[in-house]
Enzyme design. Structure first.
Site, PDB file in Angstrom:
ATOM      1  N   SER A 188     -83.976   2.614  41.785  1.00  0.00           N
ATOM      2  CA  SER A 188     -84.713   3.774  41.276  1.00  0.00           C
ATOM      3  C   SER A 188     -84.507   3.931  39.771  1.00  0.00           C
ATOM      4  O   SER A 188     -84.780   3.004  39.015  1.00  0.00           O
ATOM      5  CB  SER A 188     -84.278   5.020  42.060  1.00  0.00           C
ATOM      6  OG  SER A 188     -85.130   6.101  41.840  1.00  0.00           O
ATOM      7  N   ASP A 193     -93.938   3.288  48.454  1.00  0.00           N
ATOM      8  CA  ASP A 193     -92.843   4.104  47.925  1.00  0.00           C
ATOM      9  C   ASP A 193     -93.426   5.247  47.096  1.00  0.00           C
ATOM     10  O   ASP A 193     -94.211   5.024  46.174  1.00  0.00           O
ATOM     11  CB  ASP A 193     -91.934   3.217  47.062  1.00  0.00           C
ATOM     12  CG  ASP A 193     -90.707   3.942  46.529  1.00  0.00           C
ATOM     13  OD1 ASP A 193     -90.588   5.165  46.703  1.00  0.00           O
ATOM     14  OD2 ASP A 193     -89.860   3.254  45.923  1.00  0.00           O
ATOM     15  N   HIS A 231     -87.668   4.202  50.029  1.00  0.00           N
ATOM     16  CA  HIS A 231     -87.221   4.140  48.641  1.00  0.00           C
ATOM     17  C   HIS A 231     -85.857   3.459  48.605  1.00  0.00           C
ATOM     18  O   HIS A 231     -84.851   4.011  49.029  1.00  0.00           O
ATOM     19  CB  HIS A 231     -87.128   5.550  48.070  1.00  0.00           C
ATOM     20  CG  HIS A 231     -86.755   5.602  46.627  1.00  0.00           C
ATOM     21  ND1 HIS A 231     -87.491   4.982  45.641  1.00  0.00           N
ATOM     22  CD2 HIS A 231     -85.709   6.208  45.994  1.00  0.00           C
ATOM     23  CE1 HIS A 231     -86.929   5.213  44.463  1.00  0.00           C
ATOM     24  NE2 HIS A 231     -85.850   5.944  44.655  1.00  0.00           N
TER      25      HIS A 231
END
Length: 539
Positions: free
Chosen positions: A235, A458, A487
């Site tokens: 991320s 996502d 994710h």
């Protein structure tokens, strides 16, 4: 198989919205400052000479004796490397040298693998423990697994913006189409929060940013005695990992970017949040379609629209009477937002919604109640998130811009849009200087190939960002999990994805420029898991 549209109608509208949305001087990009680059070199040399003395970890981390902890000093301000220092806490589990497929074989070490889970505001101090899981054992045999708390997080010079005792205030509302009076109330709160960040952190506040996170990573590399860095970021960790590759290309050995952020300077961070809000609408629809397929189990409706009506019924009831006196519409929305991140959360949330409508509030209270014991940790995480994103780039300072863009978006993507606004609105009133985002880019041969992982649906880091990341990092390779939306996909339930990561980190082997893996199976309907097994996440 579902058509691979990223955000359906909401995304199409957003693309038009973004082209006209003035988010400050987002067309400008920064070049690395020479004094800060020189300061980073000074700090890295100093850290290499000092190393890290590892010993027992602080008791409050609750880590086993097999994990050791230490400290590494980094400059608060890299333009003044001899000035004030802050100390980052680091954890490490040495390589086991064991091959899980051949107990007689001793595996040679490949050095340290440093991990960052994203955020901004998240720590990876517990990361080394993951080496005991079957999917990670091959890596744990070959690498020292290294986690750390980035600057501002937890034990690493923590940032705070408000009294943690005020962080949880009980049940809160979460209107998808807020009134003007509610908007004014949230503006007041955003201004107060921004003032609190400036007051509680002072002049140091400006130094909590993504460029310094990348520089800190190079100092950590040097302190670990690594000539080149092996890194896995998830991320937000992919963004400052990409900054690292741009700033320190000759220091890269191998890098895995899991669920890649769009590094385009024009996306950092105002437009990125608009894009994310649109994508969550698509993922919210995925969840509701799954619930509808299992109507015999949950009884919430046999179409996505009927499931939405069931959800709205719960939200309206909670607005009138919070469940257990603790769960209002805001807590409900936060709990179901997490279902947009991880599909293994779907069964528990569907079950809690179903039970509530049948008169049993306990599952929803257990699932969505604020964990007041974690207030200090959560306040710190929120403060770091805000500081980094506000410092990284210009944001609109005129409320009319926010109101216009998000009112338009909320017409087709109401689920997450306004909640995302309230989380980021302090950036409109930020009292520290803003940076211009660095133009993330590497040329042919500047860095070894980087492995990028992305799930096609996502919502937290929409797939277009992975394509942009690959375009900007020359020679990088993208592995796509098709028709899936979890994710963070490394070492999850997809053996195809895991095989690509193993081959790259253990053997240096890469697939073709773009590789595809079929999506992992959807979760099966079941009773909810215990709350302690879940953790909130935000990019």
């Amino acid at each position: 198989m579902r058509a691979p549209a990223l955000y359906s109608v909401a995304g199409a509208l957003l693309l038009t919205t973004l082209s006209a949305a003035p988010a400050g001087s987002t067309d400008a990009v920064a070049a690395p400052r020479a004094d800060e680059q020189q300061g980073a070199a000074v700090a890295a040399a100093r850290a290499e000479a000092a190393g890290i003395t590892f010993g027992n970890c602080p008791k409050k981390l609750d880590l086993p004796a097999t994990v050791k902890c230490g400290k590494v000093s980094v400059p608060l301000d890299y333009a003044h490397p001899e000035g004030k220092q802050i100390r980052l806490t680091v954890s490490r589990m040495p390589a086991t040298h064991k091959d899980p497929q051949n107990s007689k074989r001793r595996v040679p070490t490949k050095g340290a693998l440093v991990y960052n889970p994203g955020g901004p505001g998240s720590s990876s101090l517990h990361f080394p423990l993951i080496g005991v899981l079957p999917a990670w054992k091959r890596l744990a045999g070959a690498y020292d697994l290294v986690g750390y708390a980035p600057r501002g997080v937890g034990p690493s010079a923590p940032v705070s913006c408000q009294d943690p005792k005020q962080f949880f205030k009980g049940p809160v509302d979460a209107p998808t189409h807020p009134t003007e009076s509610y908007k004014r109330e949230r503006i007041v709160r955003a201004k107060a929060y921004a003032r609190g960040c400036a007051r509680r952190t002072g002049s140091a506040l400006r130094h909590y940013n993504s460029l310094n996170n990348a520089r800190d990573l190079d100092v950590l590399r040097a302190a670990l005695g690594q000539r080149k860095l092996t890194f896995m970021g998830a991320s937000y960790g992919t963004y400052f990992g990409a900054l690292y590759a741009t700033l320190f290309p000759s220091h890269v050995r191998r890098m895995v970017f899991d669920s890649a952020v769009n590094p385009d300077p024009a996306q950092i961070w105002y437009r990125s949040n608009l894009t994310q809000s649109a994508a969550f609408e698509g993922r919210w629809a995925d969840f509701r379609e799954w619930v509808a397929k299992h109507d015999r189990v949950y009884g919430l409706g046999d179409t996505a629209e009927e499931v939405l009506r069931s959800y709205d019924k719960v939200r309206e009831r909670l607005a009138g009477k919070p469940a257990g006196g603790r769960v209002g519409p805001g807590q409900l929305q936060e709990a179901f937002l997490q279902a947009g991140y991880y599909d293994d959360y779907w069964p528990a949330r569907a079950q809690a919604l179903s039970a509530y409508l049948k008169g049993d509030v306990k599952p929803l209270v257990e699932l969505a109640s604020p964990v007041t014991e974690a207030a200090a940790e959560d306040e710190n995480s929120s403060a770091v998130y805000t500081a980094v994103e506000c410092n990284d780039a210009p944001w609109p300072t005129d409320w009319a811009v926010w109101d216009r863009d998000n009112t338009q978006l909320a017409r087709v993507a109401p689920f997450e849009t306004w909640d995302n606004v309230w989380m980021n609105l302090p950036c409109a009133y930020w009292q520290a200087p803003r940076q211009e985002p660095l133009d993330v880019r590497t040329g042919p041969g500047e860095v070894p190939p980087i492995l990028i992982l992305a799930a096609e649906r996502d919502a937290a880091t929409p797939y277009a960002g992975a394509l942009e990341m690959q375009r900007r990092l020359s020679g990088s390779v993208l592995v796509t999990e098709r028709d899936a939306g979890t994710h963070g996909i490394a070492y999850g339930p997809n053996a195809c994805v895991n095989g690509h990561v193993d081959a790259y980190l253990l053997e240096g082997r890469l697939p073709a420029r773009q590789a595809e893996c079929a999506g992992h199976p959807e979760p099966k309907p079941s009773a909810p898991r215990k709350r302690g097994h879940e953790a909130a996440a935000r990019p």
